[in-house]
Motif scaffolding. Structure first.
Motif, PDB file in Angstrom:
ATOM      1  N   LYS A 291      53.048  46.219 -16.478  1.00 44.09           N
ATOM      2  CA  LYS A 291      54.200  45.479 -17.001  1.00 44.09           C
ATOM      3  C   LYS A 291      53.842  44.029 -17.309  1.00 44.09           C
ATOM      4  N   GLY A 292      52.719  43.554 -16.773  1.00 42.28           N
ATOM      5  CA  GLY A 292      52.305  42.183 -17.030  1.00 42.28           C
ATOM      6  C   GLY A 292      52.646  41.222 -15.914  1.00 42.28           C
ATOM      7  N   LYS A 293      52.864  41.756 -14.704  1.00 42.06           N
ATOM      8  CA  LYS A 293      53.211  40.910 -13.564  1.00 42.06           C
ATOM      9  C   LYS A 293      51.981  40.356 -12.849  1.00 42.06           C
ATOM     10  N   VAL A 294      50.798  40.687 -13.354  1.00 38.06           N
ATOM     11  CA  VAL A 294      49.551  40.243 -12.724  1.00 38.06           C
ATOM     12  C   VAL A 294      48.656  39.627 -13.795  1.00 38.06           C
ATOM     13  N   TYR A 295      48.068  38.481 -13.458  1.00 31.43           N
ATOM     14  CA  TYR A 295      47.131  37.799 -14.356  1.00 31.43           C
ATOM     15  C   TYR A 295      45.891  37.408 -13.568  1.00 31.43           C
ATOM     16  N   ARG A 296      44.738  37.859 -14.029  1.00 30.93           N
ATOM     17  CA  ARG A 296      43.473  37.600 -13.338  1.00 30.93           C
ATOM     18  C   ARG A 296      43.570  37.974 -11.857  1.00 30.93           C
ATOM     19  N   ASN A 297      44.171  39.122 -11.638  1.00 30.82           N
ATOM     20  CA  ASN A 297      44.319  39.681 -10.288  1.00 30.82           C
ATOM     21  C   ASN A 297      45.217  38.838  -9.382  1.00 30.82           C
ATOM     22  N   ILE A 298      46.085  38.040  -9.970  1.00 30.08           N
ATOM     23  CA  ILE A 298      47.010  37.190  -9.204  1.00 30.08           C
ATOM     24  C   ILE A 298      48.437  37.587  -9.526  1.00 30.08           C
ATOM     25  N   MET A 299      49.258  37.710  -8.514  1.00 29.45           N
ATOM     26  CA  MET A 299      50.672  38.066  -8.700  1.00 29.45           C
ATOM     27  C   MET A 299      51.428  36.831  -9.193  1.00 29.45           C
ATOM     28  N   ILE A 300      51.517  36.675 -10.496  1.00 28.43           N
ATOM     29  CA  ILE A 300      52.026  35.441 -11.086  1.00 28.43           C
ATOM     30  C   ILE A 300      53.541  35.308 -11.014  1.00 28.43           C
ATOM     31  N   ARG A 312      51.671  30.787  -0.837  1.00 28.76           N
ATOM     32  CA  ARG A 312      50.912  31.512  -1.850  1.00 28.76           C
ATOM     33  C   ARG A 312      51.273  30.998  -3.239  1.00 28.76           C
ATOM     34  N   ALA A 313      52.564  30.717  -3.459  1.00 29.02           N
ATOM     35  CA  ALA A 313      53.014  30.197  -4.755  1.00 29.02           C
ATOM     36  C   ALA A 313      52.341  28.857  -5.065  1.00 29.02           C
ATOM     37  N   VAL A 314      52.260  27.997  -4.063  1.00 27.59           N
ATOM     38  CA  VAL A 314      51.590  26.706  -4.247  1.00 27.59           C
ATOM     39  C   VAL A 314      50.122  26.935  -4.618  1.00 27.59           C
ATOM     40  N   GLY A 315      49.480  27.868  -3.929  1.00 28.73           N
ATOM     41  CA  GLY A 315      48.080  28.168  -4.209  1.00 28.73           C
ATOM     42  C   GLY A 315      47.858  28.722  -5.609  1.00 28.73           C
ATOM     43  N   ILE A 316      48.796  29.555  -6.084  1.00 30.53           N
ATOM     44  CA  ILE A 316      48.696  30.108  -7.436  1.00 30.53           C
ATOM     45  C   ILE A 316      48.761  28.991  -8.473  1.00 30.53           C
ATOM     46  N   LEU A 317      49.680  28.054  -8.262  1.00 30.64           N
ATOM     47  CA  LEU A 317      49.805  26.924  -9.187  1.00 30.64           C
ATOM     48  C   LEU A 317      48.550  26.060  -9.168  1.00 30.64           C
ATOM     49  N   GLU A 318      48.019  25.814  -7.969  1.00 30.61           N
ATOM     50  CA  GLU A 318      46.777  25.043  -7.846  1.00 30.61           C
ATOM     51  C   GLU A 318      45.643  25.699  -8.627  1.00 30.61           C
ATOM     52  N   LYS A 319      45.473  27.002  -8.411  1.00 28.93           N
ATOM     53  CA  LYS A 319      44.326  27.706  -8.973  1.00 28.93           C
ATOM     54  C   LYS A 319      44.450  27.870 -10.489  1.00 28.93           C
ATOM     55  N   ASP A 330      55.027  19.770  -6.149  1.00 31.42           N
ATOM     56  CA  ASP A 330      56.059  19.068  -6.908  1.00 31.42           C
ATOM     57  C   ASP A 330      56.662  19.978  -7.975  1.00 31.42           C
ATOM     58  N   TYR A 331      55.814  20.672  -8.735  1.00 29.86           N
ATOM     59  CA  TYR A 331      56.334  21.537  -9.796  1.00 29.86           C
ATOM     60  C   TYR A 331      57.016  22.785  -9.244  1.00 29.86           C
ATOM     61  N   LEU A 332      56.570  23.253  -8.103  1.00 30.54           N
ATOM     62  CA  LEU A 332      57.262  24.386  -7.481  1.00 30.54           C
ATOM     63  C   LEU A 332      58.685  23.988  -7.103  1.00 30.54           C
ATOM     64  N   VAL A 364      60.335  31.844 -10.631  1.00 31.04           N
ATOM     65  CA  VAL A 364      60.130  30.499 -10.094  1.00 31.04           C
ATOM     66  C   VAL A 364      58.703  30.018 -10.362  1.00 31.04           C
ATOM     67  N   VAL A 365      57.730  30.838 -10.035  1.00 33.78           N
ATOM     68  CA  VAL A 365      56.326  30.440 -10.208  1.00 33.78           C
ATOM     69  C   VAL A 365      55.938  30.344 -11.684  1.00 33.78           C
ATOM     70  N   PRO A 366      56.267  31.327 -12.532  1.00 30.29           N
ATOM     71  CA  PRO A 366      55.932  31.183 -13.954  1.00 30.29           C
ATOM     72  C   PRO A 366      56.550  29.939 -14.599  1.00 30.29           C
ATOM     73  N   VAL A 367      57.801  29.627 -14.265  1.00 29.97           N
ATOM     74  CA  VAL A 367      58.455  28.432 -14.820  1.00 29.97           C
ATOM     75  C   VAL A 367      57.708  27.179 -14.385  1.00 29.97           C
ATOM     76  N   ALA A 368      57.364  27.104 -13.103  1.00 32.79           N
ATOM     77  CA  ALA A 368      56.643  25.940 -12.584  1.00 32.79           C
ATOM     78  C   ALA A 368      55.283  25.800 -13.262  1.00 32.79           C
ATOM     79  N   LEU A 369      54.583  26.909 -13.449  1.00 26.89           N
ATOM     80  CA  LEU A 369      53.246  26.868 -14.043  1.00 26.89           C
ATOM     81  C   LEU A 369      53.303  26.439 -15.506  1.00 26.89           C
ATOM     82  N   VAL A 370      54.206  27.031 -16.267  1.00 22.65           N
ATOM     83  CA  VAL A 370      54.320  26.679 -17.682  1.00 22.65           C
ATOM     84  C   VAL A 370      54.709  25.212 -17.842  1.00 22.65           C
TER      85      VAL A 370
END
Length: 403
Positions: A291-300, A312-319, A330-332, A364-370
Motif C-alpha cells: 500500500k506504500g506505508k513503508v519507505y526504505r524499510n521504515i514505517m513512515i 521512533r517517530a523522532v528517529g524516523i524524521l532524523e534519519k 520540533d517538526y513532530l 503525523v509523521v509524514p506531515v512533519a517530514l514533508v
C-alpha cells in the motif's frame, strides 16, 4: 529485584540501538534495565536476554513479528512444561522438545509460502483500492486475527476499519475479564452476528476464514457483493467459494517423534496458533508495504500512540530528513499540534500529553517530514500529501529536496 520473579527480555535489536531516555513514572531507563541484565552471571537464573537478532524483525522494524511471537513461545513452553512435569512427569518433556516442535510448525508454514504470497498480493491490492481485510474464525485461531488486526493502527497508521477480526460468539469465546464490550462502539463489536449486522462488504474487500466454515449469512453477503473469500486451513477442503485456499499440513508424525501423540494433542492448538500468527503477520505486513506505508524499510506512517512510537517517530524524521534530533522533535510537535510555531508551553509538556494529542491524528509523521524537508507550513505539507494516494510516493517526492 523480587526473588520470586525472573526478568526475561526477548531482544530485537543491537544493544547500541537502545534509548537511554527517561520513562515517566519510573526511576530507570530501558537501557539501564538491559545493562543490569547483562551483569548477571549466565548461571544466576536471575535474568535472561534472548538475543537472536536474525528473524523477521528487520522487516519494517515491526517487533510484533519476532518479540511478540517469542513471548508467546516462551509463555507456552514455560507453562506447558510446568503442567506436564506436575501431572505427567513420566512423559519427561523438556522445554527444548517443545521449541523443536515450534520449529517444525514454522517449516510447515514455509512449505506453503507460494500460496501465502498470493494472498499477500491480493491483500495489498485490497488496501490500495481502499478496501478492507476481514479475518473470521471460530476459536483461539480467530483471536490471532483479532490481535493481528489490533496491531495495524499503531504499526502502520492504519484505520480501525482497514483490518478487522471477528470471532464466533464474540466475547464468550474471548473470555476476557471485562465481559462483553460491544457497547463501547462499532470497533468493539467482534462476533459473527456483529459482522452480519454492521459490515457491508464490497468487491474491494477480502475475507480470510481461519480454519472454519463461513456462516451462510456471511458467505451469502460476501458472494452477493463480490467480496473475495480466502481460507487458511489445517484440513483439505474442496469448494469453489474460496479464491485462494491455503492448506497447512499438521506435521503430526515429526511432532509425535519428539513429544508423543498424547502431549501433541494437548499442545496442538498452540502449534496451530503460531502457524496462523505467522501467516497473518505476513499478510498484514505485506499488504501495508504494498500500500506504500513503508519507505526504505521504515514505517513512515507509524501512529504516535505510545512512548516507544513517539521516540521512533523522532528517529524516523532524523534519519530520513537528515536533521538534528532537536529539529525532528520540533517538526513532530508542529504536526501534532497543527502549528508552525511550537510554544514554550507545548514544548514543556510531558511526552504522555504529546501522545494523547497525537493518538487520534492521521499522518503525523509524514506531515512533519514533508514540512521539514520542503521548508513549508504544516498546512501546505498536508496539501502536498493529499495530492498523492500513496504516502510513499509523496515522501519520495519531498525527499528530492535534500538529495
Amino acid at each position: 529485584m523480587n526473588d520470586y520473579f525472573i526478568e526475561i527480555y526477548p531482544n530485537c535489536s543491537y544493544f547500541s540501538f537502545y534509548r537511554n531516555i527517561k520513562i515517566e513514572n519510573w526511576d530507570k531507563t530501558f537501557l539501564q534495565v538491559v545493562n543490569r541484565l547483562k551483569t548477571f552471571p549466565s548461571k544466576s537464573r536471575r535474568g535472561y536476554i534472548i538475543n537472536p537478532i536474525i528473524g523477521p524483525d528487520p522487516i519494517t522494524g515491526s517487533s510484533r513479528m519476532k518479540c511478540g511471537t517469542a513471548t508467546k513461545l516462551l509463555l507456552e513452553t514455560i507453562c506447558l512444561t510446568g503442567l506436564l512435569d506436575m501431572y505427567h512427569s513420566e512423559e519427561n518433556i523438556q522445554p527444548s522438545d517443545l521449541m523443536r516442535c515450534y520449529n517444525i510448525v514454522n517449516k510447515a508454514v514455509y512449505k506453503v509460502k507460494q500460496e501465502l504470497c498470493r494472498i499477500v498480493e491480493k491483500a495489498g491490492q485490497c488496501l490500495r483500492s481502499g478496501g478492507n481485510i476481514y479475518y473470521i474464525g471460530d476459536d483461539s485461531l480467530a483471536i490471532m486475527g483479532l490481535i493481528d488486526a489490533s496491531e495495524c493502527p499503531p504499526t502502520y497508521g492504519a484505520t480501525l476499519d482497514d483490518v478487522r477480526g471477528f470471532v464466533a460468539n464474540g466475547y464468550k469465546t474471548l473470555q476476557n475479564v471485562e465481559g462483553d464490550l460491544s457497547h463501547l462502539g462499532e470497533h468493539f463489536r467482534i462476533s459473527h452476528d456483529n459482522f452480519c449486522t454492521d459490515i457491508s462488504p464490497t468487491d474491494r474487500d477480502i475475507l480470510i476464514a481461519i480454519n472454519c466454515d463461513i456462516p451462510p449469512a456471511i458467505s451469502t453477503k460476501c458472494t452477493k457483493n463480490g467480496c473475495r473469500m480466502m481460507l487458511i486451513t489445517f484440513k483439505k477442503v474442496e469448494g469453489k467459494d474460496f479464491t485462494h485456499p491455503l492448506y497447512i499440513e499438521d506435521p503430526t508424525t515429526e511432532i509425535d517423534e519428539l513429544i508423543g501423540p498424547e502431549t501433541r494433542k494437548i499442545a496442538s492448538q498452540m502449534f496451530r496458533e503460531i502457524a496462523v500468527k505467522c501467516c497473518l503477520n505476513a499478510i498484514s505486513t505485506g499488504a501495508h508495504i504494498l500500500k506504500g506505508k513503508v519507505y526504505r524499510n521504515i514505517m513512515i506512517d507509524v501512529k504516535v500512540s505510545n512512548n516507544k512510537l513517539f521516540h521512533r517517530a523522532v528517529g524516523i524524521l532524523e534519519k530520513l530528513g537528515q536533521m538534528s534530533k532537536t529539529k525532528a522533535m520540533d517538526y513532530l510537535l508542529r504536526s501534532i499540534y497543527n502549528t508552525d510555531e511550537v510554544s514554550e508551553a507545548m514544548n514543556s509538556r510531558p511526552i504522555t500529553q504529546h501522545i494523547a494529542a497525537a493518538t487520534e491524528l492521521e499522518k503525523v509523521v509524514p506531515v512533519a517530514l514533508v514540512a521539514a524537508v520542503t521548508n513549508t507550513s504544516i498546512a501546505d505539507a498536508k496539501v502536498a500529501l493529499s495530492k498523492h494516494s500513496v504516502i510513499r510516493t509523496a515522501i519520495v517526492q519531498a525527499l528530492k529536496n535534500i538529495s
